[in-house]
Design a protein around this motif. Structure first.
Motif, PDB file in Angstrom:
ATOM      1  N   TYR A  66       0.672  -1.236   0.043  1.00 16.18           N
ATOM      2  CA  TYR A  66      -0.126  -0.233   0.093  1.00 16.18           C
ATOM      3  C   TYR A  66       0.828   1.087   0.140  1.00 16.18           C
ATOM      4  CZ  TYR A  66      -3.682  -3.228   1.266  1.00 16.18           C
ATOM      5  OH  TYR A  66      -4.364  -4.311   1.594  1.00 16.18           O
ATOM      6  N   THR A  68       0.859   5.506   0.211  1.00 17.32           N
ATOM      7  CA  THR A  68      -0.044   6.550   0.167  1.00 17.32           C
ATOM      8  C   THR A  68       0.555   7.932  -0.070  1.00 17.32           C
ATOM      9  OG1 THR A  68      -1.286   5.417   1.924  1.00 17.32           O
ATOM     10  CG2 THR A  68      -1.290   7.854   2.025  1.00 17.32           C
ATOM     11  N   THR A  91      -4.279   6.490  -1.242  1.00 20.14           N
ATOM     12  CA  THR A  91      -3.752   5.042  -1.214  1.00 20.14           C
ATOM     13  C   THR A  91      -4.046   4.242  -2.750  1.00 20.14           C
ATOM     14  OG1 THR A  91      -4.080   5.118   1.145  1.00 20.14           O
ATOM     15  CG2 THR A  91      -3.428   3.246   0.169  1.00 20.14           C
ATOM     16  N   ARG A  93      -3.089   0.235  -3.859  1.00 17.61           N
ATOM     17  CA  ARG A  93      -2.917  -1.127  -3.688  1.00 17.61           C
ATOM     18  C   ARG A  93      -2.243  -1.882  -4.711  1.00 17.61           C
ATOM     19  NH1 ARG A  93      -6.186  -6.046  -3.583  1.00 17.61           N
ATOM     20  NH2 ARG A  93      -5.461  -7.367  -1.644  1.00 17.61           N
ATOM     21  N   THR A 107      -6.818   2.002  -6.673  1.00 13.01           N
ATOM     22  CA  THR A 107      -7.324   2.849  -5.509  1.00 13.01           C
ATOM     23  C   THR A 107      -8.796   2.642  -5.338  1.00 13.01           C
ATOM     24  OG1 THR A 107      -7.886   4.727  -7.071  1.00 13.01           O
ATOM     25  CG2 THR A 107      -5.746   4.813  -6.014  1.00 13.01           C
ATOM     26  N   LEU A 156      -1.660  -0.576   6.758  1.00 12.05           N
ATOM     27  CA  LEU A 156      -2.630  -1.353   6.050  1.00 12.05           C
ATOM     28  C   LEU A 156      -2.113  -2.713   5.918  1.00 12.05           C
ATOM     29  CD1 LEU A 156      -3.599   1.399   3.597  1.00 12.05           C
ATOM     30  CD2 LEU A 156      -4.629   0.978   5.670  1.00 12.05           C
TER      31      LEU A 156
END
Length: 191
Positions: A66, A68, A91, A93, A107, A156
């Motif tokens: 993750y 950000t 963020t 992934r 996102t 996360l």
């Protein structure tokens, strides 16, 4: 004796240059461009971000990563504290599916297939069209100061990986804050 001192001096000089080169080539935000379009303020940014070693191996084994982006825009005030105009995060992934042998990056609920980790990281490295504010909420011809950074968001991750991230420098991937300034000007209507 002089040769030893000279060789030590040369070694220290080369080490200092190598360290400076590593700092210049490390993770950093290269460019930030605030863009006004369709009544909104968008942020475009380019950055250098390298995923190597243990982090790359974990990602190739299916551990989701993750990333950000943190953005802050303030309006300076001489008579009080600075006014925070924008405080946004986005963020991404990135995850590898071993069954389909495909990388996915996205996102929120949207995710796109990519062929490699570097292709998936290109969305994080080249932020485009990130809507952060309405232009009507900003003062015209006022100088705004902003800053942006991108970091690996270890909060996360699954708990066992959070412990590993806390104990390993490989999981502390982040760019330093990049400062920028801009103002929004209104063109006078022509008669």
């Amino acid at each position: 004796m002089l040769r030893v001192l000279l060789s030590l001096f040369l070694c220290f000089t080369l080490a200092a240059h190598a360290q400076t080169d590593m700092l210049e080539q490390g993770e950093r935000v290269v460019k930030v461009e605030p863009v006004v379009r369709d009544g909104k303020l968008y942020i475009d940014a380019d950055l250098e971000l390298a995923v190597t070693g243990d982090l790359r191996n974990a990602a190739q084994k299916g551990v989701p990563l993750y990333f950000t982006a943190d953005l802050e825009i303030v309006s300076k005030r001489w008579w009080w504290f600075d006014k925070t105009v924008v405080n946004e995060q986005q963020t991404w992934r990135i995850v590898y599916n071993a069954l389909t042998r495909q990388w996915r990056v996205g996102t929120g609920d949207l995710s796109l297939p990519e062929s490699s980790l570097d292709d998936a990281l290109s969305l994080v490295r080249n932020i485009r069209g990130w809507a952060v504010a309405n232009v009507q909420d900003l003062e015209h011809d006022e100088l705004y100061e902003g800053r942006i950074r991108v970091r690996l968001d270890t909060s996360l991750l699954a708990r066992p990986f959070q412990v590993d991230a806390f104990n390993s420098s490989a999981w502390s991937l982040a760019t330093p804050w990049k400062n920028f300034t801009f103002s929004i000007s209104v063109d006078e209507p022509r008669h």
